[in-house]
Scaffold this active site. Sequence first.
Site, PDB file in Angstrom:
ATOM      1  NE  ARG A 157      -4.329  -1.509  -8.138  1.00  0.00           N
ATOM      2  CZ  ARG A 157      -3.493  -1.384  -9.161  1.00  0.00           C
ATOM      3  NH1 ARG A 157      -2.229  -1.020  -8.941  1.00  0.00           N
ATOM      4  NH2 ARG A 157      -3.889  -1.621 -10.392  1.00  0.00           N
ATOM      5  CB  CYS A 203       1.960  -6.113 -10.527  1.00  0.00           C
ATOM      6  SG  CYS A 203       2.779  -5.701 -12.097  1.00  0.00           S
TER       7      CYS A 203
END
Length: 298
Positions: free
Chosen positions: A195, A253
């Site tokens: 990611r 995050c």
Amino acid sequence: MTAIISVPALASDLAGSAAPVLLDVRYKPGDPPGLPAYQKGHLPGAVYVDLESELAGRPEQGTGRHPLPPLEVFGDAMRRAGVTTGRPVVVYDAGGLGGGWAAARCWWLLRWAGHPEVRVLDGGLEAWQSYRDPETGEALPISTETPELGAPPGRRLGDPGDFTPSPGRMPTLDADEAAALARRGVLLDARAAERYRGEVEPIDPVAGHIPGAVSAPTTENLTDAGTFRSATALAERFEALGAGSGTEVGVYCGSGVSAAQEVLALHLAGIEAALYVGSWSEWVADSRRPVATGPERG
């Protein structure tokens, strides 16, 4: 006081006269709320707290997916669960590999809101269920009973708590501060490495990372058993990423949940870090913000 507690240490505390308040905050992104799982079995005396509605606010335009909860909502949830300023709190989630996210979010929120003594059960529910008494081989108890407020005094968590949040006790970052920190210090990206690189993005509309951020997946904070690595091992890990004890460190995050686990791991390593609560989901809500892809910081 360390920020985590082992299964045997918690079992001993629960058997004593000054048992901590227990909060069950099991949560998995994309799954239904954890209440039905809690009702099927939890640590005796634990009260369920819902991450989506009690540990996060309602997402709005320009915010991340898990903004800070309104203080009155968070305070009400903690008092309902029996949290008081003068009594220790232990928080746990389902545990296992990649676990600790939800428990760390609650740990961080309580510390941010001024509670002086909060710990995360190392390894979570999975570690509790796997533990066997070294002498008898017996498992630890699991309960399906939900504590009731106003119950007789002998019943743990029977009385509502009196905790009133006093926010600002843990450092936070907004988007501009996170961008600046990525250049002058170390901004850790707690998501999976793919990611970070922008190869996949299963949740948010844009893939990639904040320019200048360093990839630091939360899975590498844990052992194969799903417990936190030693303080020494964590310190070595973060030192290799450029985040030493004298470095200004921030963490983000996808939505501010798993990053709390990284803040906890840094804390165990003796490194204090600021949390970018809005995280990537807030960052990409503004198309004017730059996005980097690939393995380099950018």
